[in-house]
Design an enzyme around this catalytic site. Structure first.
Site, PDB file in Angstrom:
ATOM      1  N   ALA A  50      36.709   3.376 -20.772  1.00 30.84           N
ATOM      2  CA  ALA A  50      37.539   2.889 -21.876  1.00 30.84           C
ATOM      3  C   ALA A  50      37.108   3.521 -23.195  1.00 30.84           C
ATOM      4  O   ALA A  50      37.940   3.897 -24.015  1.00 30.84           O
ATOM      5  CB  ALA A  50      37.465   1.368 -21.962  1.00 30.84           C
ATOM      6  N   GLU A  51      35.799   3.618 -23.408  1.00 36.36           N
ATOM      7  CA  GLU A  51      35.270   4.320 -24.589  1.00 36.36           C
ATOM      8  C   GLU A  51      33.974   5.042 -24.269  1.00 36.36           C
ATOM      9  O   GLU A  51      33.223   4.630 -23.372  1.00 36.36           O
ATOM     10  CB  GLU A  51      35.011   3.356 -25.763  1.00 36.36           C
ATOM     11  CG  GLU A  51      36.225   2.954 -26.558  1.00 36.36           C
ATOM     12  CD  GLU A  51      36.898   1.712 -26.016  1.00 36.36           C
ATOM     13  OE1 GLU A  51      38.032   1.412 -26.444  1.00 36.36           O
ATOM     14  OE2 GLU A  51      36.289   1.051 -25.151  1.00 36.36           O
ATOM     15  N   THR A  52      33.748   6.105 -25.021  1.00 39.46           N
ATOM     16  CA  THR A  52      32.459   6.791 -25.061  1.00 39.46           C
ATOM     17  C   THR A  52      31.995   6.793 -26.512  1.00 39.46           C
ATOM     18  O   THR A  52      32.775   7.072 -27.425  1.00 39.46           O
ATOM     19  CB  THR A  52      32.571   8.217 -24.525  1.00 39.46           C
ATOM     20  OG1 THR A  52      32.913   8.175 -23.133  1.00 39.46           O
ATOM     21  CG2 THR A  52      31.260   8.978 -24.676  1.00 39.46           C
TER      22      THR A  52
END
Length: 288
Positions: A50-52
């Protein structure tokens, strides 16, 4: 150039035998000082979480425990990401020792504390000052329509509103668990609505489990994802929402369970003070 990417699951449930099987996975690049926007976006897309989180400035003003962080989903930069913040802090604590870290983000400066617990390394971040605002009636109608729900599906004591503690999230509290469990949605249509409304976070849906205890489904249609296993920024926004409406008596702790619907059980602890930012806590584990 090969860029090392760590992978951590944040807000893991300490009751699981394999903690990393729960929580919300995040990629972490601890030194992204040599990467431009296109490179960070490409890495986030390849990681696919979903996020880095990218530590674009590892040392700010000579302070080795103060960094500049940016966050990318597989398709775009996002202003703030709670679970990637927790994961980054735990990764840094494992490298540099527990204690306080300061992260400069697009939504402001975030203070985060790390510590050792029986369940492993844990971290707590204090959000920016929360805000709450109305959802336009026509937008609420469209949102509920996408879920196959109606105003009658919602809990009468928890009005639908938008809440902010880093990202804006519409907050919908279902009247019962059956309606909460049963709703479905078209990811493309939901993404279109979210983009039109500037909801860079998630659509936050909840059901009440008991006093100060909720289960959440956070809708986040991006790439192959549709729901987020654990959403720190949404948890902070919920804390602000509850305080603004007088639905909790600060100072107090709110427990949020999440991830059951996507088979990654997660646990978020939300401390709501009388004033100021909301404190969100959780553990994190490295993914093999």
């Amino acid at each position: 150039m090969t860029v090392p990417v760590l992978r951590f699951a944040a807000f893991t449930d300490p009751t699981l035998t394999d903690a990393a099987a729960g929580g919300n996975p995040a990629g972490i690049v601890l030194d992204a000082s040599g990467l431009d926007d296109a490179a960070m976006q490409s890495i986030a897309a390849k990681v696919g979480y979903a996020e880095t989180a990218f530590v674009t400035v590892p040392v700010v003003d000579g302070d080795p425990r103060r960094s500049r962080l940016r966050y990318f989903s597989p398709v775009a930069e996002v202003p703030f990401c709670g679970h990637a913040t927790i994961a980054t802090a735990v990764a840094l604590a494992g490298r540099d020792g527990v204690g306080a870290f300061t992260f400069d983000t697009s939504v402001g400066t975030i203070t985060i504390q790390t510590r050792n617990t029986d369940a492993g390394l844990a971290a707590s971040f204090t959000s920016v000052e929360p805000e709450v605002r109305a959802i336009a009636p026509e937008v609420l109608t469209e949102l509920l329509g996408l879920l196959g729900a109606s105003v009658a599906s919602l809990h009468p004591e928890y009005p639908p509103l938008q809440a902010f503690a880093g990202n804006w999230h519409p907050v919908l509290v279902f009247a019962n668990a059956a309606g909460f469990d049963a709703f479905t949605f078209d990811p493309a249509a939901m993404r279109t609505l979210m983009d039109a409304q500037g909801w860079a976070g998630t659509v936050t849906t909840l059901t009440v489990l008991g006093p100060n205890e909720f289960e959440a489904r956070n809708l986040f249609p991006v790439g192959t994802l549709s729901e987020d296993p654990a959403t720190g920024s949404a948890a902070a926004s919920v804390g602000g929402y509850l305080r603004e409406l007088g639905l909790v008596t600060p100072p107090t702790r709110v427990v949020i369970h999440q991830g059951r619907h996507v088979h990654r059980p997660s646990l978020l602890l939300v401390d709501v003070p009388a004033t100021g930012g909301i404190v969100v806590s959780g553990t994190a584990s490295e993914i093999a």
